[in-house]
Design a protein around this motif. Structure first.
Motif, PDB file in Angstrom:
ATOM      1  N   THR A  64       0.851  -1.186   0.000  1.00 10.94           N
ATOM      2  CA  THR A  64       0.000   0.000   0.000  1.00 10.94           C
ATOM      3  C   THR A  64       0.889   1.239   0.000  1.00 10.94           C
ATOM      4  OG1 THR A  64      -0.072   0.086   2.418  1.00 10.94           O
ATOM      5  CG2 THR A  64      -1.766  -1.246   1.307  1.00 10.94           C
ATOM      6  N   PRO A  65       0.332   2.422  -0.310  1.00  7.34           N
ATOM      7  CA  PRO A  65       1.159   3.641  -0.310  1.00  7.34           C
ATOM      8  C   PRO A  65       1.881   3.889   1.012  1.00  7.34           C
ATOM      9  CG  PRO A  65      -0.931   4.060  -1.382  1.00  7.34           C
ATOM     10  CD  PRO A  65      -1.030   2.681  -0.816  1.00  7.34           C
ATOM     11  N   GLN A 140      -8.134   6.933  -0.350  1.00  2.00           N
ATOM     12  CA  GLN A 140      -7.771   6.118  -1.511  1.00  2.00           C
ATOM     13  C   GLN A 140      -7.485   6.969  -2.742  1.00  2.00           C
ATOM     14  OE1 GLN A 140      -7.272   2.936  -1.258  1.00  2.00           O
ATOM     15  NE2 GLN A 140      -8.015   2.730   0.839  1.00  2.00           N
ATOM     16  N   VAL A 141      -8.080   8.175  -2.776  1.00  4.56           N
ATOM     17  CA  VAL A 141      -7.893   9.059  -3.932  1.00  4.56           C
ATOM     18  C   VAL A 141      -6.648   9.926  -3.767  1.00  4.56           C
ATOM     19  CG1 VAL A 141      -8.905  10.943  -5.286  1.00  4.56           C
ATOM     20  CG2 VAL A 141     -10.355   9.111  -4.383  1.00  4.56           C
ATOM     21  N   THR A 144      -2.179   7.688  -3.169  1.00  2.00           N
ATOM     22  CA  THR A 144      -2.061   6.564  -4.102  1.00  2.00           C
ATOM     23  C   THR A 144      -0.590   6.157  -4.218  1.00  2.00           C
ATOM     24  OG1 THR A 144      -1.790   8.056  -5.977  1.00  2.00           O
ATOM     25  CG2 THR A 144      -4.049   7.407  -5.402  1.00  2.00           C
ATOM     26  N   HIS A 145      -0.367   5.039  -4.870  1.00  2.00           N
ATOM     27  CA  HIS A 145       1.019   4.615  -5.092  1.00  2.00           C
ATOM     28  C   HIS A 145       1.797   5.670  -5.882  1.00  2.00           C
ATOM     29  CE1 HIS A 145      -0.488   0.594  -3.944  1.00  2.00           C
ATOM     30  NE2 HIS A 145       0.776   0.346  -3.636  1.00  2.00           N
ATOM     31  N   SER A 146       1.155   6.215  -6.903  1.00  2.00           N
ATOM     32  CA  SER A 146       1.846   7.208  -7.740  1.00  2.00           C
ATOM     33  C   SER A 146       2.170   8.469  -6.956  1.00  2.00           C
ATOM     34  CB  SER A 146       1.001   7.549  -8.970  1.00  2.00           C
ATOM     35  OG  SER A 146      -0.274   8.039  -8.587  1.00  2.00           O
ATOM     36  N   SER A 147       1.230   8.925  -6.118  1.00  2.00           N
ATOM     37  CA  SER A 147       1.481  10.144  -5.334  1.00  2.00           C
ATOM     38  C   SER A 147       2.573   9.905  -4.289  1.00  2.00           C
ATOM     39  CB  SER A 147       0.197  10.628  -4.663  1.00  2.00           C
ATOM     40  OG  SER A 147      -0.267   9.690  -3.699  1.00  2.00           O
TER      41      SER A 147
END
Length: 322
Positions: A64-65, A140-141, A144-147
């Motif tokens: 998870t992030p 969740q928004v 995120t993994h990308s953030s």
């Protein structure tokens, strides 16, 4: 480095020593026992951080992030300990106090980069806790993994650039007297203070580094938890507040372990013996990487569950082979 040198004028000859002499622990009574302690701390750090990284990689539920940041903290701790402790032991335990000029600057770069990343990684974890507690429906928004990868990547880029600037500015200095560094590693402040030409740029970056790497992250983290506490006091019951803060205990413990010794050392530095100051500073560098994985394993329910599950799988595989 030539860019930095040319920026201060052409045809300048810099007197660079062949080596520096690290003298930090020399003269401290019974210091060999401390080297044994450092070796023990390093072994625990390597085992603990490697274990945390392995558990996060092996358990899909931990991808998870939040655990991206935890993995990065373990990596920075492992890399930082490996950059610092073996070299310190080599210098003082085997009397290799003479360290070549370029090796010293490289040693400085990796130590400062990893120690700085530990601080900024705590900022990433505090951001995760802020969003999870204050904006749970948007977690969740927003996280995120990308953030999280973008945030951690920007932190790595920042610490690499600012440390590289500090190192490059050292290359324009001349050393015409002492080359003895009164520290346990190639300390930026101790190096530029030995120079005999203008050290104003080095002094500026030397003041900026603690501000950007220590104090601003600490202020952000403190403000984050003040905001969390204030918001929860308005909308949550006592039980909900306790439950929310339980999810923060591991992070708060990491913050206390990292920042409190540094604050105490800098606050009391004028009133303590130089040898005691060197010991205290070395402890602030090696203790957090050792304790961070222990804290996360003991205080984080997800990791404890994951460790138990991995042990059960391993035990079942051994029994099947038998």
């Amino acid at each position: 480095m030539e860019f930095f040198n040319s920026a201060f004028g052409k045809n300048i000859t810099f007197v660079r020593p062949a080596y520096f002499i690290i003298s930090g622990f020399i003269g401290i009574p019974n210091v060999k026992y401390y080297y044994v302690f450092l070796f023990f701390v390093y072994v625990v750090s390597v085992v603990g951080n490697t274990a945390v990284m392995a558990v996060i990689c092996l358990d899909h539920n931990l991808r998870t992030p939040k655990y991206v940041a935890v993995f990065n903290l373990a990596f920075a701790d492992l890399f930082g300990s490996s950059a610092l402790v073996p070299k310190v032991l080599d210098i003082f335990l085997f009397n290799h106090h003479h360290i070549p000029y370029n090796d010293c600057l490289t040693f400085l770069f990796f130590c400062y980069t990893c120690l700085s990343m530990q601080s900024l990684n705590l900022v990433a974890l505090s951001f995760d806790r802020l969003v999870a507690i204050i904006f749970p429906l948007h977690y969740q928004v927003k996280v995120t993994h990308s953030s999280m990868f973008a945030l951690i990547g920007s932190f790595w880029l920042f610490v690499i650039i600012i440390t590289l600037i500090a190192v490059c500015l050292l290359t324009r200095l001349s050393y015409c007297q002492s080359v003895v560094i009164n520290s346990y590693f190639c300390d930026h402040g101790q190096i530029y203070k030995l120079a005999c030409n203008d050290t104003t740029p080095n002094n500026v970056i030397g003041r900026l580094l603690p501000l950007l790497i220590l104090w601003l992250p600490l202020v952000f983290i403190v403000c984050t938890y003040l905001y969390i506490g204030y918001t929860l006091s308005k909308v949550a019951t006592v039980q909900e507040r306790v439950k929310a803060f339980k999810t923060c205990t591991a992070h708060l413990s990491l913050v206390a372990i990292y920042f409190l010794p540094i604050l105490v050392t800098f606050t009391m530095s004028a009133n303590i013996h130089p040898n005691a100051r060197i010991i205290n500073l070395s402890l602030t560098s090696v203790f957090p990487p050792m304790l961070n994985p222990i804290i996360y394993v003991l205080q984080t329910q997800e990791i404890k569950v994951s460790v138990r599950k991995l042990f059960k799988i391993r035990k079942s595989q051994i029994s099947v082979k038998k």
